[in-house]
Scaffold this motif. Structure first.
Motif, PDB file in Angstrom:
ATOM      1  N   THR A 218      -4.150   2.761  -1.965  1.00  0.00           N
ATOM      2  CA  THR A 218      -4.262   2.576  -0.528  1.00  0.00           C
ATOM      3  C   THR A 218      -5.726   2.554  -0.115  1.00  0.00           C
ATOM      4  O   THR A 218      -6.613   2.430  -0.955  1.00  0.00           O
TER       5      THR A 218
ATOM      6  N   GLN B  26      -3.470   8.642   0.133  1.00  0.00           N
ATOM      7  CA  GLN B  26      -2.685   8.465  -1.087  1.00  0.00           C
ATOM      8  C   GLN B  26      -1.850   9.712  -1.380  1.00  0.00           C
ATOM      9  O   GLN B  26      -0.642   9.625  -1.629  1.00  0.00           O
TER      10      GLN B  26
ATOM     11  N   MET C 220       0.846  -1.170   0.000  1.00  0.00           N
ATOM     12  CA  MET C 220       0.000   0.000   0.000  1.00  0.00           C
ATOM     13  C   MET C 220       0.893   1.235   0.000  1.00  0.00           C
ATOM     14  O   MET C 220       1.970   1.224   0.561  1.00  0.00           O
TER      15      MET C 220
END
Length: 198
Positions: free
Chosen positions: A159, A175, A131
């Protein structure tokens, strides 16, 4: 108010990615884990599509490709012995592309990733995967600390929303912040693979 600037700019570090032909592609945790259930990421399918295009370009260029898988043991969403922990078919390893299994967010910790990259003689890395705020961020920082020059392809990462002290923090904010933190000093962040020269 002064104009915002990254630490890279303020310290005279490069802000242009190295060419793909001089880099190794590191595909981090592109596992089924993130495509379903409690760990499904927002915008995961477009990110996998972008990663697949990047992988295809890397293979055409003949550069080294290294795949990373996270393992958290039996019964977890990261069980590499189960289907959920496997790499997504569209970006699965081919031929002799190495697969490194890790147990920490930073792909360099307790693995031989550094040794493999040094054996290849590469210093420039292109990172894609999941992520953004955890393993991509940690791996970019780890690479930087070891003397590598990482570039993160933003649209090939994703993410999820997170709980925060003041309530939910939306995935788009996570993000954006995750990429901005990398781009401040640890690596170069590009919007997509078209920004990486051949």
């Amino acid at each position: 108010m002064s104009e915002l600037a990254t630490l890279r700019t303020l310290t005279g570090m490069p802000d242009v990615p190295a060419s793909l032909g001089k880099s190794a592609l590191v595909m981090v945790d592109l596992q089924n884990t993130y495509t379903r259930g409690v760990m499904r990421l927002d915008e995961v399918e477009p990110a996998i599509d972008a990663a697949a295009e990047l992988l295809g370009r890397a293979r055409e260029a003949g550069i080294p490709v290294v795949h990373i898988m996270h393992d958290a043991g039996e019964g977890s969403p990261y069980d590499v012995k189960a289907e959920i922990g496997q790499i997504v078919d569209r970006v699965a390893p081919q031929g002799d592309e190495p697969v490194i299994v890790k147990n920490y967010p930073n792909s360099f910790v307790a693995t031989d990733l550094d040794a493999q990259l040094k054996a290849l003689g590469v210093e420039d890395l292109v990172l894609a995967g999941f992520m953004t705020h955890v393993c991509i961020n940690s791996t970019a920082r780890g690479a930087f600390s070891l003397g590598y020059r990482p570039t993160v392809v933003a649209n090939a990462t994703a993410t999820r929303s997170l709980p925060g002290v003041a309530g939910e923090v939306d995935s788009s904010a996570i993000q954006a912040a995750g990429l901005a933190m990398i781009g401040d000093i640890f690596g170069i962040v590009v919007p997509d693979m078209s920004a990486i020269p051949d």
